[in-house]
Design a protein around this motif. Structure first.
Motif, mmCIF file in Angstrom:
data_model
loop_
_atom_site.group_PDB
_atom_site.id
_atom_site.type_symbol
_atom_site.label_atom_id
_atom_site.label_comp_id
_atom_site.label_asym_id
_atom_site.label_seq_id
_atom_site.Cartn_x
_atom_site.Cartn_y
_atom_site.Cartn_z
ATOM 1 N N ILE A 14 0.834 -1.206 0.000
ATOM 2 C CA ILE A 14 0.000 0.000 0.000
ATOM 3 C C ILE A 14 0.865 1.251 0.000
ATOM 4 N N ASP A 15 0.308 2.311 -0.539
ATOM 5 C CA ASP A 15 0.870 3.653 -0.391
ATOM 6 C C ASP A 15 -0.276 4.625 -0.645
ATOM 7 N N THR A 16 -0.280 5.716 0.081
ATOM 8 C CA THR A 16 -1.339 6.708 -0.117
ATOM 9 C C THR A 16 -1.142 7.503 -1.405
ATOM 10 N N ASP A 17 0.054 7.419 -1.989
ATOM 11 C CA ASP A 17 0.378 8.211 -3.178
ATOM 12 C C ASP A 17 0.167 7.350 -4.437
ATOM 13 N N PRO A 18 -0.808 7.713 -5.284
ATOM 14 C CA PRO A 18 -1.068 6.900 -6.484
ATOM 15 C C PRO A 18 0.149 6.786 -7.400
ATOM 16 N N ALA A 19 1.010 7.809 -7.435
ATOM 17 C CA ALA A 19 2.188 7.754 -8.320
ATOM 18 C C ALA A 19 3.137 6.643 -7.901
ATOM 19 N N ILE A 20 3.232 6.404 -6.597
ATOM 20 C CA ILE A 20 4.111 5.337 -6.099
ATOM 21 C C ILE A 20 3.541 3.970 -6.488
ATOM 22 N N ILE A 21 2.224 3.833 -6.359
ATOM 23 C CA ILE A 21 1.583 2.565 -6.724
ATOM 24 C C ILE A 21 1.718 2.333 -8.232
ATOM 25 N N GLY A 38 -3.822 3.534 -0.737
ATOM 26 C CA GLY A 38 -4.546 3.656 0.526
ATOM 27 C C GLY A 38 -3.582 3.725 1.684
ATOM 28 N N GLY A 39 -4.102 4.127 2.828
ATOM 29 C CA GLY A 39 -3.285 4.277 4.020
ATOM 30 C C GLY A 39 -3.364 3.058 4.915
ATOM 31 N N LEU A 40 -2.462 3.000 5.870
ATOM 32 C CA LEU A 40 -2.423 1.882 6.817
ATOM 33 C C LEU A 40 -3.767 1.698 7.516
ATOM 34 N N ALA A 41 -4.415 2.819 7.870
ATOM 35 C CA ALA A 41 -5.666 2.743 8.632
ATOM 36 C C ALA A 41 -6.781 2.052 7.844
ATOM 37 N N MET A 52 7.370 -2.119 6.853
ATOM 38 C CA MET A 52 7.371 -0.781 6.260
ATOM 39 C C MET A 52 8.790 -0.226 6.286
ATOM 40 N N VAL A 53 9.120 0.541 5.260
ATOM 41 C CA VAL A 53 10.452 1.144 5.145
ATOM 42 C C VAL A 53 10.282 2.656 5.003
ATOM 43 N N ALA A 54 10.809 3.381 5.975
ATOM 44 C CA ALA A 54 10.785 4.858 5.940
ATOM 45 C C ALA A 54 9.368 5.411 5.830
ATOM 46 N N VAL A 55 8.426 4.775 6.506
ATOM 47 C CA VAL A 55 7.025 5.210 6.459
ATOM 48 C C VAL A 55 6.510 5.617 7.848
ATOM 49 N N LEU A 56 6.954 4.939 8.898
ATOM 50 C CA LEU A 56 6.357 5.157 10.225
ATOM 51 C C LEU A 56 6.424 6.629 10.646
ATOM 52 N N HIS A 57 7.510 7.322 10.264
ATOM 53 C CA HIS A 57 7.629 8.734 10.687
ATOM 54 C C HIS A 57 6.655 9.642 9.934
ATOM 55 N N HIS A 58 5.970 9.107 8.915
ATOM 56 C CA HIS A 58 4.897 9.858 8.239
ATOM 57 C C HIS A 58 3.590 9.775 9.036
ATOM 58 N N LEU A 59 3.524 8.850 9.972
ATOM 59 C CA LEU A 59 2.268 8.529 10.657
ATOM 60 C C LEU A 59 2.350 8.924 12.123
ATOM 61 N N ARG A 60 1.182 8.984 12.794
ATOM 62 C CA ARG A 60 1.205 9.138 14.254
ATOM 63 C C ARG A 60 1.616 7.788 14.815
ATOM 64 N N ALA A 122 9.224 10.923 -7.445
ATOM 65 C CA ALA A 122 9.695 11.488 -6.177
ATOM 66 C C ALA A 122 8.686 11.120 -5.100
ATOM 67 N N PHE A 123 9.152 10.450 -4.033
ATOM 68 C CA PHE A 123 8.202 10.116 -2.983
ATOM 69 C C PHE A 123 8.126 11.249 -1.964
ATOM 70 N N ARG A 124 6.998 11.269 -1.242
ATOM 71 C CA ARG A 124 6.794 12.304 -0.232
ATOM 72 C C ARG A 124 7.764 12.096 0.918
ATOM 73 N N THR A 125 8.312 13.169 1.398
ATOM 74 C CA THR A 125 9.200 13.057 2.555
ATOM 75 C C THR A 125 8.702 13.998 3.657
HETATM 76 C C1 LIG Z 1 9.980 8.195 2.461
HETATM 77 S S1 LIG Z 1 8.781 7.342 1.453
HETATM 78 C C2 LIG Z 1 9.384 5.669 1.530
HETATM 79 C C3 LIG Z 1 8.973 4.881 0.332
HETATM 80 C C4 LIG Z 1 9.542 3.461 0.276
HETATM 81 N N1 LIG Z 1 9.054 2.670 1.389
HETATM 82 C C5 LIG Z 1 11.031 3.469 0.211
HETATM 83 O O1 LIG Z 1 11.691 3.128 1.205
HETATM 84 O O2 LIG Z 1 11.582 3.840 -0.824
HETATM 85 C C6 LIG Z 1 7.352 7.306 2.510
HETATM 86 C C7 LIG Z 1 6.119 6.810 1.807
HETATM 87 O O3 LIG Z 1 5.068 6.657 2.774
HETATM 88 C C8 LIG Z 1 3.848 6.916 2.126
HETATM 89 N N2 LIG Z 1 2.796 7.144 3.119
HETATM 90 C C9 LIG Z 1 2.524 8.281 3.785
HETATM 91 N N3 LIG Z 1 1.472 8.110 4.606
HETATM 92 C C10 LIG Z 1 1.074 6.825 4.466
HETATM 93 C C11 LIG Z 1 0.022 6.029 5.046
HETATM 94 N N4 LIG Z 1 -0.822 6.555 5.933
HETATM 95 N N5 LIG Z 1 -0.094 4.739 4.675
HETATM 96 C C12 LIG Z 1 0.764 4.216 3.762
HETATM 97 N N6 LIG Z 1 1.774 4.915 3.170
HETATM 98 C C13 LIG Z 1 1.915 6.198 3.511
HETATM 99 C C14 LIG Z 1 4.192 8.136 1.253
HETATM 100 O O4 LIG Z 1 3.267 8.337 0.216
HETATM 101 C C15 LIG Z 1 5.581 7.762 0.742
HETATM 102 O O5 LIG Z 1 5.546 7.102 -0.498
#
Ligand SMILES: C[S@@+](CC[C@H](N)C(=O)[O-])C[C@H]1O[C@@H](n2cnc3c(N)ncnc32)[C@H](O)[C@@H]1O
Length: 164
Positions: A14-21, A38-41, A52-60, A122-125
């Protein structure tokens, strides 16, 4: 996901960003894999592994970790690579070490720049808001026995097994 697919029955990404999917799908979808916007929730079901890789810090963090607990089968594993805010001398020292080793690791692992036919979107950071010690505290409350380790590349790992 393509690396996981040969080793598991079914894998969902999953990813909330359609471009990544779209980019993931463009690289090919294994028969036992599904990519969803879609999002984790919004994820429903139970899984043997949530990663998950580099995603948790995007979330609460607390909410996300509680959602992960709810998604895991008994005995299921949470495997996470994350980023944390630098806070204090130990974090800073680790980052300085990483700043020195990261370019070397990059050259060794990727001696040639990837010039594949499929462009990387470009993924969201976002900047991490929790320091590793704060994440350790929250994580241990939600996932008792959570294992937290500092890693190279400005990363850490979280590992947890849901009690059976
Ligand atoms: C820094 S990128 C990491 C992407 C990839 N895992 C990697 O390591 O290359 C963080 C990704 O988390 C996604 N993201 C943000 N909120 C999310 C959510 N609630 N559920 C799933 N993905 C989410 C963003 O769209 C983004 O693509």
């Amino acid at each position: 996901m393509r690396r996981l697919a040969p080793h598991v029955g079914q894998v969902t990404g999953i990813d909330t960003d359609p471009a990544i999917i779209d980019a993931a799908r463009a690289r090919g979808v294994p028969a036992n894999a599904a990519f969803r916007v879609g999002g984790l929730a919004e994820v429903r079901g139970r899984f043997d592994v949530v990663t998950m890789v580099a995603v948790l810090h995007h979330l609460r963090a607390r909410e996300a970790l509680e959602q992960v607990v709810g998604l895991l089968n008994p005995g299921g594993r949470f495997l996470c690579v994350g980023l944390a805010r630098v806070d204090g001398a130990v974090d800073l020292a680790w980052d300085v070490l990483n700043a020195a080793t990261n370019p070397v690791i990059g050259v060794l692992k990727h001696p040639r720049v990837n010039r594949g036919a499929i462009a990387e979107p470009a993924f969201r950071t976002v900047e991490p808001t929790l320091a590793l010690d704060e994440l350790r505290t929250v994580g241990a409350e939600v996932m008792p026995g959570l294992r937290v380790r500092r890693r190279q590349g400005f990363r850490h790992t979280l590992k947890w097994t849901r009690p059976g």
